[in-house]
Design a protein around this motif. Structure first.
Motif, mmCIF file in Angstrom:
data_model
loop_
_atom_site.group_PDB
_atom_site.id
_atom_site.type_symbol
_atom_site.label_atom_id
_atom_site.label_comp_id
_atom_site.label_asym_id
_atom_site.label_seq_id
_atom_site.Cartn_x
_atom_site.Cartn_y
_atom_site.Cartn_z
ATOM 1 N N ALA A 128 0.834 -1.201 0.000
ATOM 2 C CA ALA A 128 0.000 0.000 0.000
ATOM 3 C C ALA A 128 0.869 1.251 0.000
ATOM 4 C CB ALA A 128 -0.933 -0.007 1.216
ATOM 5 N N ASP A 129 1.941 1.222 0.776
ATOM 6 C CA ASP A 129 2.873 2.358 0.768
ATOM 7 C C ASP A 129 3.616 2.455 -0.558
ATOM 8 O OD1 ASP A 129 2.200 3.274 3.238
ATOM 9 O OD2 ASP A 129 3.959 2.495 4.275
ATOM 10 N N ILE A 130 3.960 1.300 -1.131
ATOM 11 C CA ILE A 130 4.683 1.298 -2.405
ATOM 12 C C ILE A 130 3.867 1.974 -3.500
ATOM 13 C CG2 ILE A 130 5.374 -0.250 -4.306
ATOM 14 C CD1 ILE A 130 6.550 -2.113 -2.151
ATOM 15 N N VAL A 131 2.591 1.594 -3.652
ATOM 16 C CA VAL A 131 1.786 2.186 -4.738
ATOM 17 C C VAL A 131 1.448 3.642 -4.446
ATOM 18 C CG1 VAL A 131 0.872 -0.063 -5.444
ATOM 19 C CG2 VAL A 131 -0.438 1.353 -3.831
ATOM 20 N N SER A 132 1.392 4.001 -3.157
ATOM 21 C CA SER A 132 1.178 5.415 -2.816
ATOM 22 C C SER A 132 2.358 6.254 -3.280
ATOM 23 C CB SER A 132 0.975 5.565 -1.306
ATOM 24 O OG SER A 132 -0.215 4.929 -0.884
ATOM 25 N N GLN B 285 -7.905 -6.087 -11.803
ATOM 26 C CA GLN B 285 -7.449 -5.332 -10.637
ATOM 27 C C GLN B 285 -6.092 -4.696 -10.894
ATOM 28 O OE1 GLN B 285 -7.649 -8.224 -7.499
ATOM 29 N NE2 GLN B 285 -9.875 -8.142 -7.348
ATOM 30 N N HIS B 286 -5.199 -5.426 -11.567
ATOM 31 C CA HIS B 286 -3.904 -4.841 -11.944
ATOM 32 C C HIS B 286 -4.113 -3.624 -12.834
ATOM 33 C CE1 HIS B 286 -1.301 -8.715 -11.309
ATOM 34 N NE2 HIS B 286 -1.630 -8.135 -10.176
ATOM 35 N N SER B 287 -4.998 -3.765 -13.811
ATOM 36 C CA SER B 287 -5.253 -2.679 -14.750
ATOM 37 C C SER B 287 -5.811 -1.451 -14.030
ATOM 38 C CB SER B 287 -6.227 -3.145 -15.830
ATOM 39 O OG SER B 287 -6.457 -2.131 -16.782
ATOM 40 N N ALA B 288 -6.748 -1.682 -13.102
ATOM 41 C CA ALA B 288 -7.336 -0.577 -12.343
ATOM 42 C C ALA B 288 -6.277 0.117 -11.478
ATOM 43 C CB ALA B 288 -8.475 -1.088 -11.472
ATOM 44 N N ASN C 16 -3.973 3.198 -3.249
ATOM 45 C CA ASN C 16 -3.873 2.523 -1.959
ATOM 46 C C ASN C 16 -5.042 1.564 -1.758
ATOM 47 O OD1 ASN C 16 -4.283 2.271 1.095
ATOM 48 N ND2 ASN C 16 -2.307 3.328 0.997
ATOM 49 N N ALA C 17 -6.252 2.036 -2.047
ATOM 50 C CA ALA C 17 -7.443 1.199 -1.892
ATOM 51 C C ALA C 17 -7.421 0.034 -2.878
ATOM 52 C CB ALA C 17 -8.704 2.041 -2.091
ATOM 53 N N THR D 32 -7.550 -4.026 -1.898
ATOM 54 C CA THR D 32 -8.592 -4.919 -2.415
ATOM 55 C C THR D 32 -7.963 -6.107 -3.133
ATOM 56 O OG1 THR D 32 -10.186 -3.122 -2.666
ATOM 57 C CG2 THR D 32 -10.536 -5.093 -4.011
ATOM 58 N N HIS D 33 -6.961 -5.828 -3.942
ATOM 59 C CA HIS D 33 -6.296 -6.866 -4.725
ATOM 60 C C HIS D 33 -5.640 -7.911 -3.828
ATOM 61 C CE1 HIS D 33 -4.015 -8.711 -7.929
ATOM 62 N NE2 HIS D 33 -2.855 -8.372 -7.375
#
Length: 250
Positions: free
Chosen positions: A99-103, A185-188, A202-203, A207-208
């Motif tokens: 979550a921190d990584i994608v943020s 989910q990857h695409s989103a 983050n969300a 979810t993924h």
């Protein structure tokens, strides 16, 4: 390192032998080619690899540290059952870290990275439902790319050692692997990174990474002999309920 028939495993003498044996054994355990409770011995593996027992012993110790082997002095070494609590712990830690990584990535949206991630998602989509094992490899590469691009390659390496039990569950679920949903989910997630949507990214990753919880009840029911349950009960995850109606008290 190349698997050479059924009689021996050919190693590359230019690379550390113990590390190669560890990787080979870990891959087979994670893929459930070695079943829980199955016995393996230093002598047998050393013979297969045509090496002394010392590098095999080193590999066994490292695998035992990941709770993939149980070394019983004077009684032999066995493949452990899948530690259910370790699956939940690894998923929890992975969610917190990723979550921190994608943020981080969404806060500095990079056109080249987005292009690379979209290319990866396209390759995932081309596989289809019948090639689940190949999808797992592409999925690992996708998440590793996220970590590397966020400058968190060290955190990903740490996760690799922690999530071995979680990976064993994934390979048990190949026949019902929801590839289409995971690719979507990857695409989103990539869409949100591209838009610089930090909270959305983050969300999306949370979810993924909770997807595995959806399949746990059916995987447990189909393979009860593979799992080590604390006191024979199924614990609820700390931050996400298990789907499918299992509702045991802690």
């Amino acid at each position: 390192m190349v698997l050479d028939g059924q009689d021996r495993w050919r190693l590359n003498n230019a690379l550390p032998i113990s590390s190669q044996i560890y990787a080979l054994l870990r891959d087979r355990i994670v893929r459930n080619e070695f079943a829980p409770g199955e016995r393996i011995s230093e002598a047998e593996i050393a013979k297969l690899c045509e090496v002394s027992r010392q590098p095999v012993r080193e590999a066994f110790i490292k695998l035992a540290g990941e709770n993939l082997l149980e070394i019983r002095p004077q009684r032999g070494t066995i493949i452990t059952k899948i530690a259910y609590t370790a699956v939940l712990d690894a998923r929890f830690l992975r969610e917190a870290i990723e979550a921190d990584i994608v943020s981080i990535l969404a806060s500095r949206s990079d056109t080249a990275l987005v292009r690379e991630l979209r290319d990866q998602v396209s390759r995932q989509r081309e596989l289809g439902q019948s090639r689940s094992a190949e999808f797992i490899q592409l999925d690992e590469h996708f998440h590793h790319t996220l970590a590397q691009e966020a400058g968190k390659g060290g955190a990903w390496k740490l996760l690799e050692g922690l999530k071995s039990q979680m990976d064993r569950v994934r390979f048990l679920s190949l026949s019902q692997f929801p590839i289409g949903r995971l690719v979507a989910q990857h695409s989103a997630l990539v869409d949100r990174i591209e838009r610089g949507d930090v909270s959305g990214a983050n969300a999306a990753i949370r979810t993924h990474l909770r997807e595995v919880l959806t399949d746990l009840p059916s995987i447990l029911a189909a393979n009860p002999q593979f799992f080590d349950l604390p006191d024979g009960t199924v614990l609820q995850p700390a931050n996400a309920p298990i789907q499918g109606g299992i509702d045991h008290e802690h």
